[in-house]
Design a protein around this motif. Structure first.
Motif, PDB file in Angstrom:
ATOM      1  N   ILE A 221      28.204 -47.863   0.086  1.00 40.19           N
ATOM      2  CA  ILE A 221      27.861 -46.725  -0.932  1.00 40.19           C
ATOM      3  C   ILE A 221      26.474 -46.804  -1.137  1.00 40.19           C
ATOM      4  O   ILE A 221      25.848 -45.655  -1.221  1.00 40.19           O
ATOM      5  CB  ILE A 221      28.740 -46.776  -2.057  1.00 40.19           C
ATOM      6  CG1 ILE A 221      30.236 -46.295  -1.512  1.00 40.19           C
ATOM      7  CG2 ILE A 221      28.283 -46.024  -3.340  1.00 40.19           C
ATOM      8  CD1 ILE A 221      31.511 -46.343  -2.746  1.00 40.19           C
ATOM      9  N   ARG A 222      26.035 -47.996  -1.722  1.00 41.41           N
ATOM     10  CA  ARG A 222      24.676 -48.014  -2.117  1.00 41.41           C
ATOM     11  C   ARG A 222      24.351 -49.308  -2.093  1.00 41.41           C
ATOM     12  O   ARG A 222      24.946 -50.383  -1.968  1.00 41.41           O
ATOM     13  CB  ARG A 222      24.660 -47.765  -3.642  1.00 41.41           C
ATOM     14  CG  ARG A 222      23.241 -47.742  -4.434  1.00 41.41           C
ATOM     15  CD  ARG A 222      23.546 -47.629  -5.768  1.00 41.41           C
ATOM     16  NE  ARG A 222      22.441 -47.888  -6.716  1.00 41.41           N
ATOM     17  CZ  ARG A 222      22.450 -47.743  -7.990  1.00 41.41           C
ATOM     18  NH1 ARG A 222      23.317 -47.273  -8.645  1.00 41.41           N
ATOM     19  NH2 ARG A 222      21.130 -47.977  -8.782  1.00 41.41           N
ATOM     20  N   TYR A 223      22.815 -49.435  -1.769  1.00 41.95           N
ATOM     21  CA  TYR A 223      22.258 -50.818  -1.480  1.00 41.95           C
ATOM     22  C   TYR A 223      20.983 -50.978  -1.886  1.00 41.95           C
ATOM     23  O   TYR A 223      20.033 -49.795  -1.934  1.00 41.95           O
ATOM     24  CB  TYR A 223      22.224 -50.963   0.017  1.00 41.95           C
ATOM     25  CG  TYR A 223      21.460 -52.137   0.547  1.00 41.95           C
ATOM     26  CD1 TYR A 223      21.588 -53.475   0.275  1.00 41.95           C
ATOM     27  CD2 TYR A 223      20.378 -51.878   1.380  1.00 41.95           C
ATOM     28  CE1 TYR A 223      20.991 -54.602   0.699  1.00 41.95           C
ATOM     29  CE2 TYR A 223      19.547 -53.030   2.060  1.00 41.95           C
ATOM     30  CZ  TYR A 223      20.120 -54.183   1.423  1.00 41.95           C
ATOM     31  OH  TYR A 223      19.217 -55.379   1.987  1.00 41.95           O
ATOM     32  N   SER A 224      20.655 -51.908  -2.892  1.00 36.66           N
ATOM     33  CA  SER A 224      19.576 -51.911  -3.682  1.00 36.66           C
ATOM     34  C   SER A 224      18.634 -53.404  -3.308  1.00 36.66           C
ATOM     35  O   SER A 224      19.253 -54.190  -3.246  1.00 36.66           O
ATOM     36  CB  SER A 224      19.826 -51.916  -4.989  1.00 36.66           C
ATOM     37  OG  SER A 224      20.157 -50.694  -5.531  1.00 36.66           O
ATOM     38  N   ILE A 225      17.512 -53.319  -3.257  1.00 35.91           N
ATOM     39  CA  ILE A 225      16.546 -54.473  -3.095  1.00 35.91           C
ATOM     40  C   ILE A 225      15.639 -54.327  -4.479  1.00 35.91           C
ATOM     41  O   ILE A 225      14.780 -53.702  -4.413  1.00 35.91           O
ATOM     42  CB  ILE A 225      15.610 -54.355  -2.021  1.00 35.91           C
ATOM     43  CG1 ILE A 225      16.458 -54.044  -0.744  1.00 35.91           C
ATOM     44  CG2 ILE A 225      15.031 -55.710  -1.720  1.00 35.91           C
ATOM     45  CD1 ILE A 225      15.709 -53.859   0.560  1.00 35.91           C
ATOM     46  N   THR A 226      16.033 -55.041  -5.211  1.00 41.67           N
ATOM     47  CA  THR A 226      15.589 -55.223  -6.720  1.00 41.67           C
ATOM     48  C   THR A 226      14.093 -55.237  -6.714  1.00 41.67           C
ATOM     49  O   THR A 226      13.125 -54.665  -7.484  1.00 41.67           O
ATOM     50  CB  THR A 226      16.099 -55.932  -7.701  1.00 41.67           C
ATOM     51  OG1 THR A 226      16.370 -57.334  -7.076  1.00 41.67           O
ATOM     52  CG2 THR A 226      17.888 -55.596  -7.716  1.00 41.67           C
ATOM     53  N   ALA A 227      13.570 -56.444  -6.066  1.00 45.29           N
ATOM     54  CA  ALA A 227      12.222 -56.939  -6.055  1.00 45.29           C
ATOM     55  C   ALA A 227      11.231 -56.013  -5.370  1.00 45.29           C
ATOM     56  O   ALA A 227       9.984 -55.734  -5.697  1.00 45.29           O
ATOM     57  CB  ALA A 227      12.002 -58.299  -5.472  1.00 45.29           C
ATOM     58  N   ALA A 228      11.762 -55.120  -4.348  1.00 41.94           N
ATOM     59  CA  ALA A 228      10.791 -54.080  -3.586  1.00 41.94           C
ATOM     60  C   ALA A 228      11.188 -52.750  -4.339  1.00 41.94           C
ATOM     61  O   ALA A 228      10.421 -51.784  -4.056  1.00 41.94           O
ATOM     62  CB  ALA A 228      11.398 -54.277  -2.341  1.00 41.94           C
ATOM     63  N   GLY A 229      12.025 -52.691  -5.362  1.00 48.64           N
ATOM     64  CA  GLY A 229      12.241 -51.174  -6.103  1.00 48.64           C
ATOM     65  C   GLY A 229      12.612 -50.503  -4.982  1.00 48.64           C
ATOM     66  O   GLY A 229      12.348 -49.132  -4.980  1.00 48.64           O
ATOM     67  N   VAL A 230      13.649 -50.763  -4.208  1.00 52.14           N
ATOM     68  CA  VAL A 230      14.319 -49.793  -3.184  1.00 52.14           C
ATOM     69  C   VAL A 230      15.846 -49.549  -3.515  1.00 52.14           C
ATOM     70  O   VAL A 230      16.522 -50.501  -3.726  1.00 52.14           O
ATOM     71  CB  VAL A 230      14.031 -50.232  -1.672  1.00 52.14           C
ATOM     72  CG1 VAL A 230      14.694 -49.274  -0.692  1.00 52.14           C
ATOM     73  CG2 VAL A 230      12.627 -50.523  -1.547  1.00 52.14           C
ATOM     74  N   ASP A 231      15.977 -48.232  -3.401  1.00 54.53           N
ATOM     75  CA  ASP A 231      17.623 -48.179  -3.469  1.00 54.53           C
ATOM     76  C   ASP A 231      17.867 -47.169  -2.239  1.00 54.53           C
ATOM     77  O   ASP A 231      17.262 -46.275  -1.949  1.00 54.53           O
ATOM     78  CB  ASP A 231      17.906 -47.165  -4.666  1.00 54.53           C
ATOM     79  CG  ASP A 231      18.918 -47.739  -5.720  1.00 54.53           C
ATOM     80  OD1 ASP A 231      19.181 -49.063  -5.388  1.00 54.53           O
ATOM     81  OD2 ASP A 231      19.600 -47.114  -6.180  1.00 54.53           O
ATOM     82  N   VAL A 232      19.103 -47.344  -1.725  1.00 56.65           N
ATOM     83  CA  VAL A 232      19.526 -46.626  -0.627  1.00 56.65           C
ATOM     84  C   VAL A 232      20.824 -46.127  -0.915  1.00 56.65           C
ATOM     85  O   VAL A 232      21.875 -47.037  -0.966  1.00 56.65           O
ATOM     86  CB  VAL A 232      19.676 -47.573   0.802  1.00 56.65           C
ATOM     87  CG1 VAL A 232      20.128 -46.605   2.093  1.00 56.65           C
ATOM     88  CG2 VAL A 232      18.246 -47.982   0.949  1.00 56.65           C
ATOM     89  N   VAL A 233      20.981 -44.793  -0.959  1.00 58.87           N
ATOM     90  CA  VAL A 233      22.466 -44.328  -1.322  1.00 58.87           C
ATOM     91  C   VAL A 233      23.040 -43.059  -0.449  1.00 58.87           C
ATOM     92  O   VAL A 233      22.350 -42.495   0.041  1.00 58.87           O
ATOM     93  CB  VAL A 233      22.158 -43.494  -2.791  1.00 58.87           C
ATOM     94  CG1 VAL A 233      23.594 -43.150  -3.442  1.00 58.87           C
ATOM     95  CG2 VAL A 233      21.404 -44.483  -3.861  1.00 58.87           C
ATOM     96  N   ARG A 234      24.331 -43.384  -0.117  1.00 57.99           N
ATOM     97  CA  ARG A 234      24.994 -42.517   0.726  1.00 57.99           C
ATOM     98  C   ARG A 234      24.763 -41.126   0.081  1.00 57.99           C
ATOM     99  O   ARG A 234      25.088 -40.714  -1.006  1.00 57.99           O
ATOM    100  CB  ARG A 234      26.428 -42.768   0.660  1.00 57.99           C
ATOM    101  CG  ARG A 234      27.229 -42.438   2.075  1.00 57.99           C
ATOM    102  CD  ARG A 234      28.481 -43.007   2.332  1.00 57.99           C
ATOM    103  NE  ARG A 234      29.429 -42.512   1.494  1.00 57.99           N
ATOM    104  CZ  ARG A 234      30.614 -43.324   1.293  1.00 57.99           C
ATOM    105  NH1 ARG A 234      30.785 -44.367   1.832  1.00 57.99           N
ATOM    106  NH2 ARG A 234      31.464 -42.672   0.592  1.00 57.99           N
ATOM    107  N   GLU A 235      24.468 -40.013   1.160  1.00 59.86           N
ATOM    108  CA  GLU A 235      24.103 -38.697   0.574  1.00 59.86           C
ATOM    109  C   GLU A 235      25.241 -38.028  -0.309  1.00 59.86           C
ATOM    110  O   GLU A 235      24.862 -37.572  -1.029  1.00 59.86           O
ATOM    111  CB  GLU A 235      24.001 -37.998   1.965  1.00 59.86           C
ATOM    112  CG  GLU A 235      22.485 -38.213   2.530  1.00 59.86           C
ATOM    113  CD  GLU A 235      21.416 -37.570   1.633  1.00 59.86           C
ATOM    114  OE1 GLU A 235      21.508 -36.916   0.806  1.00 59.86           O
ATOM    115  OE2 GLU A 235      20.125 -37.720   2.178  1.00 59.86           O
TER     116      GLU A 235
END
Length: 562
Positions: A221-235
């Motif tokens: 559903i969602r994937y976050s890389i906190t140190a890099a400030g990246v969020d990947v979210v299903r459309e």
């Protein structure tokens, strides 16, 4: 889902911060085929998307993707990850362009060895590493790989470890430090979701990965890389009608409340066994009601801060004590309309008034017992709202600012600088820059020398209104009883703010004021050791102290007419 990110250093060379996790798989299901698009968000900006296709059958699993980050020097053309029938890694291939050169990484795994052929432009190299039998591919910048990780971790418990192969560089170990069940509401219905926190050592630098997957299917559903400030979210979950349901009671009611020109997405929590009355219901027992007002930032109704749903958990405590509790998404966030970028503290107070007026019309609400509780900046908003309507019968502020907004900003900056190992001259330079920025925000002039990105972030209606916040004139207009509650370990809005508010409230001609200091809790209202902001990341599994709701309930119970 509205995603807000504060910091990003993205697209570092291969094994650096933009770590895209590639898991090995649990037992593949037969004939499970699906595809989805994922939106990539960096520092609050959409920077691209990946199209992902997954095939799982008796022979194993294949994940394919295309797309990715647009710009930044790295462009993904295609990727493929293959796993065997027992979940072992078999092969992977990524095709991309890096700084106008073709970059192809081909990896095969056999007999405990991962062999990588890396072709960049006209140059090809080969490198091999020992890998665990259940290792997980981990190429950078290919977020589809996280789907395999989702399948793996959705079946694991906290404390489990997962070997990750950062192709073509090295194998690292990830530890599943926390697992939690959540719900996510969309226009189509409710998803049962599992949230995973993974800690790993990335070339000597600690990293935290967050991953959400459907409990029933394991689909990402969602994937976050906190140190890099990246969020990947299903459309399908990025719509304004989608929100993460961090806290949910079985009898909770979700609905839209009419605001000033837009609807406000809200959740109503009632005592156990109570549900919303129907149109034909008569002689309905009326309940005292509390409206919760969240703090600063684009926060939803649960006010999730560092993994802690502050308002969501507080709502549950108050509902258990016999109150009907309303919490809502701030305008422009979650399921609420309106525009966050143009909102001020005064506008947010209008939203509180709209919710209170709606409450007054409900069959199961006692209009003579409607109260507002505001946390942090929400305390200031609650006071402004109370100054505008007598429908609010009492106000409680929690960790609210008792100084001018501009003074609090400088105080917070000085405290943050004290924790940095930089020279006194550099500290003073940063303070002077902060003062210049604040003055420019307030006057509209003096932006010379301020980076454009900084100006864009600071020069907003909200920040201007917060800098202008001054409790004295507002409190003079608040006649209602006032509770000023503060955690003794709060270092974000220090304790003296409560003492200042209490002193100002005591000067009012009407309305008693009560000061309550709760030992052992920080600004997030959870038990802490130091209360410092640096400690927050270690408190993601903490719960809002029940003492907060206890003090509010006891105070409300002593009010005249209760």
């Amino acid at each position: 889902m509205r995603v807000v990110l504060r910091h990003c250093t993205w697209l570092l060379p291969l094994v650096a911060a933009l770590l895209s996790v590639t898991p090995a798989v649990a037992q593949p299901a037969v004939d499970d085929q699906w595809n989805a698009a994922y939106r990539i968000v960096v520092q609050g900006r959409n920077v691209g998307s990946e199209q992902v296709a997954v095939v799982r059958d008796a022979s194993g699993m294949t994940i394919r993707s295309s797309g990715g980050i647009a710009g930044g020097g790295y462009v993904l053309r295609a990727a493929e990850f293959v796993y065997g029938p027992t979940g072992v890694p078999v092969s992977m291939r990524t095709e991309a362009r890096l700084k106008d050169q073709a970059l192809i990484v081909e990896t095969t795994v056999a007999e405990g060895k991962a062999t990588n052929k890396v072709t960049q432009g006209e140059t090809a190299t080969t490198v091999s590493h020992d890998v665990a039998a259940d290792a997980i591919f981990l190429p950078n910048n290919v977020f589809a790989a996280a789907q395999a990780l989702a399948y793996r971790v959705v079946t694991l418990q906290a404390g489990a470890t997962v070997p990750l192969y950062v192709a073509p560089q090295a194998q690292v170990k990830a530890t599943l430090s926390a697992v939690g069940d959540e719900r996510m509401q969309t226009a189509a219905g409710m998803y049962e979701v599992r949230r995973h926190v993974l800690d790993l050592d990335n070339a000597g630098t600690p990293m935290v990965l967050l991953l959400w997957a459907e409990k029933a299917t394991g689909r990402l559903i969602r994937y976050s890389i906190t140190a890099a400030g990246v969020d990947v979210v299903r459309e399908d979950l990025t719509s304004v009608f989608t929100r993460e349901v961090k806290e949910f009671r079985e009898n909770d009611q979700t609905l839209l409340i009419a605001g000033v020109g837009f609807n406000i997405g809200a959740t109503i929590s009632r005592p156990a066994g109570r549900t919303a009355p129907g149109k034909k219901d008569k002689n309905v027992e009326k309940l005292p009601a509390v409206v919760l007002v969240g703090g600063s930032g684009n926060v939803d109704r649960d006010t999730i801060a560092y993994g802690v749903p502050v308002m969501g958990q507080l709502a549950g405590h108050l509902a258990d004590a016999g109150y009907l509790v309303v919490r809502y998404d701030k305008r422009g966030v979650g399921q609420s309309g309106g525009r966050a970028e143009s909102a001020t503290l005064s506008d947010y107070a209008d939203d509180v008034v709209s919710v209170v007026r709606w409450l007054r019309k409900q069959k199961d609400v006692d209009g003579n017992r409607m109260f507002v509780v505001g946390h942090s900046e929400g305390g200031a908003v609650a006071l402004i709202a109370a100054s505008r309507t007598g429908d609010i019968k009492a106000v409680a502020t929690i960790a609210a600012p008792g100084t001018k907004g501009s003074d609090l900003v400088l105080e917070q900056q000085r405290r943050a600088l004290d924790g940095l190992k930089i020279s006194d001259e550099e500290k003073q330079r940063r303070i002077d820059l902060q003062k210049q920025i604040m003055n420019a925000v307030l006057t509209g002039t003096g932006w010379e020398g301020v980076p454009e990105a900084v100006r864009k972030q600071a020069d907003t209606a909200w920040f201007r209104s917060f800098l202008q916040w001054e409790p004295t004139p507002v409190l003079k207009k608040v006649d209602q009883p006032l509770l000023i509650l503060h955690g003794e370990l709060d270092k974000q809005v220090p304790l003296q703010n409560a003492e200042l508010l209490n002193g100002l409230a005591a000067q009012r001609k009407k309305g008693p004021a009560t000061l309550v200091l709760v030992p052992g809790i920080n600004h997030l209202l959870v038990p802490a050791k130091t209360g410092e902001v640096a400690e927050y990341a270690s408190l993601q599994a903490a719960k809002v102290s029940p003492e907060v709701a206890k003090q509010i309930v006891e105070w409300l119970g002593k009010l005249p007419g209760r």
